[in-house]
Design an enzyme around this catalytic site. Structure first.
Site, PDB file in Angstrom:
ATOM      1  N   GLU A 167       0.920  -1.235  -0.028  1.00  0.00           N
ATOM      2  CA  GLU A 167      -0.107  -0.174  -0.017  1.00  0.00           C
ATOM      3  C   GLU A 167       0.833   1.269  -0.169  1.00  0.00           C
ATOM      4  OE1 GLU A 167      -3.000   0.280  -0.671  1.00  0.00           O
ATOM      5  OE2 GLU A 167      -3.716  -1.816  -0.572  1.00  0.00           O
ATOM      6  N   GLY A 169      10.651   6.851  -6.122  1.00  0.00           N
ATOM      7  CA  GLY A 169      10.335   8.238  -5.797  1.00  0.00           C
ATOM      8  C   GLY A 169       9.643   8.402  -4.474  1.00  0.00           C
ATOM      9  N   TYR A 229      -5.920   6.606   4.057  1.00  0.00           N
ATOM     10  CA  TYR A 229      -6.324   5.572   3.029  1.00  0.00           C
ATOM     11  C   TYR A 229      -5.601   4.612   3.579  1.00  0.00           C
ATOM     12  CZ  TYR A 229      -5.314   2.433  -0.617  1.00  0.00           C
ATOM     13  OH  TYR A 229      -5.041   1.347  -1.322  1.00  0.00           O
ATOM     14  N   ASP A 232      -9.052   6.136  -2.292  1.00  0.00           N
ATOM     15  CA  ASP A 232      -7.882   6.858  -2.798  1.00  0.00           C
ATOM     16  C   ASP A 232      -8.535   7.637  -4.269  1.00  0.00           C
ATOM     17  OD1 ASP A 232      -8.666   4.760  -4.425  1.00  0.00           O
ATOM     18  OD2 ASP A 232      -6.942   4.032  -4.741  1.00  0.00           O
TER      19      ASP A 232
END
Length: 367
Positions: free
Chosen positions: A47, A91, A130, A148
């Site tokens: 996740e 990232g 989330y 999301d």
DNA sequence: AAAGCGGGGCG
DNA sequence: CGCCCAGCTTT
């Protein structure tokens, strides 16, 4: 709950909707590595990786991560450089720094068991609304919303919700909707199905409504306005920065690298020494020499021109980097944020993609 | 509430 | 080129 939401919910056959959605998911879901079991640690890792990141990008990172850190204890014991290295190129590096911190918290204070309540799990670093809902529903079978971007897009169409999904407060509207819609017998399937539908059918542009399992429940499709939803205000333009960077080698075949600060952009990653190009400098090389002498107090000999130009796009910023090669005085003193490393050692450190490109270009031309 | 934070892929 | 993606933290 708002009256408009209540009114919309009254138009939906919730039991039928749950059945149509979940039946489709069971039949059509993709075979993904984090769906092999519901281990809370693996669900959690997946996740975090999937935040703002496409499934196809995540898959190889997830496999490599679980191979290197198969248990929550093994990841808790990892050192900081290894933690950044495993995330290199993915990232949003604060994700893995926060995950590492949170995992150490779970191993240290929860006996290695990921908390199974909203209150406890939400205290962990990097676990927002989330991720909390996703782990609780997928790993623990709790009927919590996991809203999301996919879920907001899908439900904005099905329920004809016209609130701006770019606003932070809008998420609560969708959470309230999910609490009414969610299947208490199958919370994991329900949440995953909404997201899977968003990824495969109810896509941002040109949704495949004719293939949609819940088309009959969709108020946007009924009105033919699915392409107008969701409503999302657009963001401001990005700014641009020109940089000049150096790949400097000494007479022992060692290269000079620098660790970025632990806060801010690309925090904690390694890079080649560089400086923002000042508009008042006519020549890149002159600016670079000035930086090297003033900031690093280095005596260097630079090649004539930049050996590569790298353009890099961030969400909020663009870089153009001109990179120069040079020789380094072997007797220099360097600050603590710098290191001199061999070619092989250099590649053990985590670099941002922009600087990986500089390194690849350097090796191609000088190796 | 808005800004900062990566990188890749698509139309 | 802008927009999108299984968002969270800081200001």
């Amino acid at each position: 709950m708002k009256d408009s939401l209540k009114n919309t919910l009254s138009q939906i056959d919730i039991k039928q909707f749950q059945h149509d959605l979940i039946s489709w998911f069971i039949e059509e879901q993709r075979d993904l590595p984090w769906r092999k079991d519901a281990d809370p640690y693996k669900v959690w890792v997946s996740e975090i990786m999937l935040q703002q990141t496409k499934v196809d990008t995540v898959i190889p990172y997830f496999d490599r991560f679980l191979k290197k850190f198969p248990t929550i204890e093994s990841f808790a014991a990892a050192d900081d450089e290894a933690v950044l290295k495993i995330w290199e190129g993915l990232g949003y590096y604060s994700r893995v720094r926060n995950l590492h911190s949170a995992v150490k918290e779970v191993v240290g204070n929860y006996g290695g068991v990921v908390p199974d309540t909203q209150e406890e799990i939400s205290k962990l670093k990097g676990v927002g609304p989330y991720t909390a809902g996703a782990v609780l529903s997928i790993a623990y079978g709790k009927p919590e919303p996991a809203v999301d971007g996919n879920v907001m897009r899908v439900l904005s169409r099905i329920m004809l919700i016209r609130e701006d999904i770019a606003k932070a407060s809008t998420r609560k509207v969708f959470e309230a909707a999910v609490r009414e819609l969610i299947d208490h017998e199958h919370p994991s399937f329900f949440n995953q199905a909404l997201m899977e539908l968003g990824a495969l059918i109810c896509t941002p542009t040109s949704p495949a409504c004719l293939l949609c399992p819940v088309r009959d429940h969709c108020l946007a499709f009924e009105d033919g306005v699915q392409s107008e939803l969701p409503i999302k205000s657009r963001k401001k333009k990005t700014r641009h920065v020109d940089l000049i960077a150096t790949v400097l080698k000494n007479n022992k075949e060692e290269f000079l690298i620098r660790k970025r600060p632990n806060k801010g952009l690309l925090a904690g990653l390694w890079e080649f020494p560089n400086v923002e190009r000042n508009i008042h400098f006519e020549q890149s090389k002159a600016a670079l020499q000035a930086y090297l002498i003033q900031d690093l107090q280095l005596e260097t000999k630079l090649e004539n021109g930049a050996f590569v130009r790298v353009d890099h796009v961030f969400t909020h910023l663009t870089w153009t980097i001109d990179a120069f090669a040079g020789e380094l005085n072997p007797n220099i003193e360097i600050g603590q944020e710098y290191k001199l490393v061999t070619k092989d050692a250099l590649e053990e450190y985590a670099f941002p993609v922009s600087h990986q490109k500089i390194w690849q270009a350097y090796k191609k031309q000088f190796a």
